[in-house]
Design a protein around this motif. Sequence first.
Motif, PDB file in Angstrom:
ATOM      1  N   PRO A   2      12.143  -0.570 -30.468  1.00 26.82           N
ATOM      2  CA  PRO A   2      11.575  -1.580 -31.348  1.00 26.82           C
ATOM      3  C   PRO A   2      11.207  -2.849 -30.584  1.00 26.82           C
ATOM      4  O   PRO A   2      11.852  -3.224 -29.612  1.00 26.82           O
ATOM      5  CB  PRO A   2      12.701  -1.851 -32.359  1.00 26.82           C
ATOM      6  N   THR A   3      10.150  -3.493 -31.039  1.00 21.15           N
ATOM      7  CA  THR A   3       9.615  -4.657 -30.347  1.00 21.15           C
ATOM      8  C   THR A   3      10.297  -5.939 -30.811  1.00 21.15           C
ATOM      9  O   THR A   3      10.514  -6.139 -32.006  1.00 21.15           O
ATOM     10  CB  THR A   3       8.100  -4.765 -30.613  1.00 21.15           C
ATOM     11  N   LEU A   4      10.628  -6.805 -29.879  1.00 21.09           N
ATOM     12  CA  LEU A   4      11.167  -8.119 -30.198  1.00 21.09           C
ATOM     13  C   LEU A   4       9.988  -9.053 -30.429  1.00 21.09           C
ATOM     14  O   LEU A   4       9.254  -9.389 -29.501  1.00 21.09           O
ATOM     15  CB  LEU A   4      12.043  -8.631 -29.050  1.00 21.09           C
ATOM     16  N   VAL A   5       9.759  -9.415 -31.674  1.00 24.44           N
ATOM     17  CA  VAL A   5       8.576 -10.194 -32.046  1.00 24.44           C
ATOM     18  C   VAL A   5       9.000 -11.485 -32.730  1.00 24.44           C
ATOM     19  O   VAL A   5      10.180 -11.737 -32.942  1.00 24.44           O
ATOM     20  CB  VAL A   5       7.655  -9.377 -32.978  1.00 24.44           C
ATOM     21  N   SER A   6       8.016 -12.300 -33.096  1.00 19.86           N
ATOM     22  CA  SER A   6       8.333 -13.565 -33.751  1.00 19.86           C
ATOM     23  C   SER A   6       7.190 -13.982 -34.658  1.00 19.86           C
ATOM     24  O   SER A   6       6.025 -13.627 -34.425  1.00 19.86           O
ATOM     25  CB  SER A   6       8.587 -14.654 -32.703  1.00 19.86           C
ATOM     26  N   GLU A  10       9.795 -16.684 -39.956  1.00 23.62           N
ATOM     27  CA  GLU A  10      11.132 -16.147 -39.724  1.00 23.62           C
ATOM     28  C   GLU A  10      12.191 -17.244 -39.815  1.00 23.62           C
ATOM     29  O   GLU A  10      11.954 -18.392 -39.443  1.00 23.62           O
ATOM     30  CB  GLU A  10      11.205 -15.495 -38.344  1.00 23.62           C
ATOM     31  N   VAL A  11      13.349 -16.852 -40.325  1.00 22.79           N
ATOM     32  CA  VAL A  11      14.533 -17.718 -40.326  1.00 22.79           C
ATOM     33  C   VAL A  11      15.563 -17.022 -39.451  1.00 22.79           C
ATOM     34  O   VAL A  11      16.182 -16.047 -39.848  1.00 22.79           O
ATOM     35  CB  VAL A  11      15.079 -17.929 -41.754  1.00 22.79           C
ATOM     36  N   LYS A  12      15.703 -17.511 -38.233  1.00 20.93           N
ATOM     37  CA  LYS A  12      16.519 -16.804 -37.247  1.00 20.93           C
ATOM     38  C   LYS A  12      17.994 -17.182 -37.386  1.00 20.93           C
ATOM     39  O   LYS A  12      18.424 -18.244 -36.948  1.00 20.93           O
ATOM     40  CB  LYS A  12      15.996 -17.085 -35.841  1.00 20.93           C
ATOM     41  N   LEU A 261      13.521 -12.258 -41.984  1.00 20.55           N
ATOM     42  CA  LEU A 261      12.884 -13.032 -43.045  1.00 20.55           C
ATOM     43  C   LEU A 261      13.875 -13.265 -44.185  1.00 20.55           C
ATOM     44  O   LEU A 261      14.815 -12.482 -44.372  1.00 20.55           O
ATOM     45  CB  LEU A 261      11.654 -12.291 -43.581  1.00 20.55           C
ATOM     46  N   PRO A 262      13.675 -14.332 -44.971  1.00 18.38           N
ATOM     47  CA  PRO A 262      14.592 -14.587 -46.085  1.00 18.38           C
ATOM     48  C   PRO A 262      14.562 -13.448 -47.105  1.00 18.38           C
ATOM     49  O   PRO A 262      13.501 -12.850 -47.341  1.00 18.38           O
ATOM     50  CB  PRO A 262      14.042 -15.879 -46.707  1.00 18.38           C
ATOM     51  N   VAL A 274       2.630 -11.619 -41.769  1.00 19.89           N
ATOM     52  CA  VAL A 274       3.641 -11.487 -40.721  1.00 19.89           C
ATOM     53  C   VAL A 274       3.267 -10.370 -39.747  1.00 19.89           C
ATOM     54  O   VAL A 274       3.289 -10.560 -38.527  1.00 19.89           O
ATOM     55  CB  VAL A 274       5.041 -11.227 -41.334  1.00 19.89           C
ATOM     56  N   ALA A 275       2.908  -9.205 -40.271  1.00 20.37           N
ATOM     57  CA  ALA A 275       2.590  -8.056 -39.422  1.00 20.37           C
ATOM     58  C   ALA A 275       1.100  -7.944 -39.093  1.00 20.37           C
ATOM     59  O   ALA A 275       0.683  -6.979 -38.454  1.00 20.37           O
ATOM     60  CB  ALA A 275       3.078  -6.771 -40.080  1.00 20.37           C
ATOM     61  N   GLY A 276       0.311  -8.903 -39.522  1.00 22.09           N
ATOM     62  CA  GLY A 276      -1.086  -8.969 -39.101  1.00 22.09           C
ATOM     63  C   GLY A 276      -2.073  -8.093 -39.837  1.00 22.09           C
ATOM     64  O   GLY A 276      -3.237  -7.977 -39.451  1.00 22.09           O
ATOM     65  N   GLY A 277      -1.627  -7.423 -40.919  1.00 16.18           N
ATOM     66  CA  GLY A 277      -2.545  -6.625 -41.717  1.00 16.18           C
ATOM     67  C   GLY A 277      -2.865  -5.260 -41.125  1.00 16.18           C
ATOM     68  O   GLY A 277      -2.323  -4.856 -40.097  1.00 16.18           O
ATOM     69  N   ILE A 278      -3.770  -4.559 -41.789  1.00 14.86           N
ATOM     70  CA  ILE A 278      -4.151  -3.197 -41.400  1.00 14.86           C
ATOM     71  C   ILE A 278      -5.241  -3.272 -40.336  1.00 14.86           C
ATOM     72  O   ILE A 278      -6.290  -3.878 -40.565  1.00 14.86           O
ATOM     73  CB  ILE A 278      -4.669  -2.390 -42.611  1.00 14.86           C
ATOM     74  N   PRO A 279      -5.034  -2.664 -39.176  1.00  6.73           N
ATOM     75  CA  PRO A 279      -6.028  -2.764 -38.100  1.00  6.73           C
ATOM     76  C   PRO A 279      -7.281  -1.916 -38.350  1.00  6.73           C
ATOM     77  O   PRO A 279      -7.303  -1.046 -39.215  1.00  6.73           O
ATOM     78  CB  PRO A 279      -5.271  -2.264 -36.870  1.00  6.73           C
ATOM     79  N   ASN A 280      -8.316  -2.234 -37.579  1.00 11.12           N
ATOM     80  CA  ASN A 280      -9.576  -1.473 -37.560  1.00 11.12           C
ATOM     81  C   ASN A 280     -10.308  -1.464 -38.893  1.00 11.12           C
ATOM     82  O   ASN A 280     -11.073  -0.542 -39.189  1.00 11.12           O
ATOM     83  CB  ASN A 280      -9.325  -0.029 -37.096  1.00 11.12           C
TER      84      ASN A 280
END
Length: 435
Positions: A2-6, A10-12, A261-262, A274-280
Amino acid sequence: MPTLVSHPDEVKIVTRRFGQGAANIDKYIELGGYTSTKKALDGGAEYIINEMKASGLRGRGGAGFPTGMKWSFVPKQSEKPKYVLINGDESEPGTCKDHLIFLHDPHAVIEGTIIAGLAIGAKTGFIYLRGEYRYLLEIMEKAIADAYAKGFLGKNIFGSDTEFNILSHTGAGAYEVGEESALMESLEGKRGIPRIKPPFPAVVGLYGGPTVINNAETIATVPHIFEMGGAEYAKVGSERNGGTRLFGISGHVARPGVYELPMGYNLKKMIYEVAGGIPNGKKLKAVVPGGSSTPVLLPEEIDIGMDFDQAAKAGTMLGSGGVVVLDETVCMVEFALRTIKFYQHESCGWCIPCREGTDWLKKTMTRFHAGAGVAKDIDNIRYLAENMMGRTFCPLGDAAAMPTIGFVKKFRAEFEAHLDGKPCPFAKHDVLVHA
């Protein structure tokens, strides 16, 4: 991995030490680690449980039961030893949050386990890791050894009169042992099958003693609750759903990864912002919101808050927080088949509705997707799944049935499109294979 993203939303809290080398005990202490255990030691069992209740923390393994209440169910007096058992058998498809905790912050798991032990009067804790996470076992065992060396585990923890010990253990790749009673059977060296309830683990658990069982994310959250205070932690989330959640977003999104996320965060916003939507430029077709066992949602159903109560109101479950996003190119019949293949393979085989039900679902859907299905198969698939619900010793039967019912109900037209020997409309080839 899994990728460590930001993301700015986010509430860390659980992830605040990620990427800072906190697997090293000295770094963990430098970042505020083990101060919560000292507070818990000074405060005592009643203080610990009251803070946990005030936090609104609910089980992050999927059931969502209030953690403080669960701890309070353990009897104060017991002739047999009490135990704390941490469920790190993360096997739900679409879920990869606990992996990151063991990788980046293993001492949070240790500290949370100690606090749980203080709350119920246990002297021993077990951390049960998924068998496929064997490389994380080295990290966890080093963290445990370092905690012993510092005097944080053993006969007199933190110089007190209290004893607490932790042992690590790995599974053998069985999804079934993620169920709490099957987990205890496995840990005792037996076949990993569920126990009949009652009695419940809080009264008769591991080795017959009162036992608290918590998911790894749940227990790693505990030290942070005592750092900030239960009431303050509760404010971060939504009503009756305190704090944050680690959401593993995968599938057809531009930025897959694990985000903190809360509780109650909007699912639609989670996918598109957050996840940038559906690509292509593809369209959204479906969302599995909490791991493969949770009922699917259509695009028009995703404008909901992601907590246990709001997900249930929408006809699904928050589950393990594994959000799987599917675009318009996905064949939902094939997706349903892949899902049921997993549950058929992982069924422990103890009870007939699950053992036979998952097998017949797999056989029927395999034939159906291959183009050899008939119209009555569609209703038979749903009928089979509905008759599995609530009739098994553990929730694996329900976990297989619930998504299957959702797929047939919401994508019936797609099932019908596979009838009369027609090739799968989403197939990447023109060859029709009959099973």
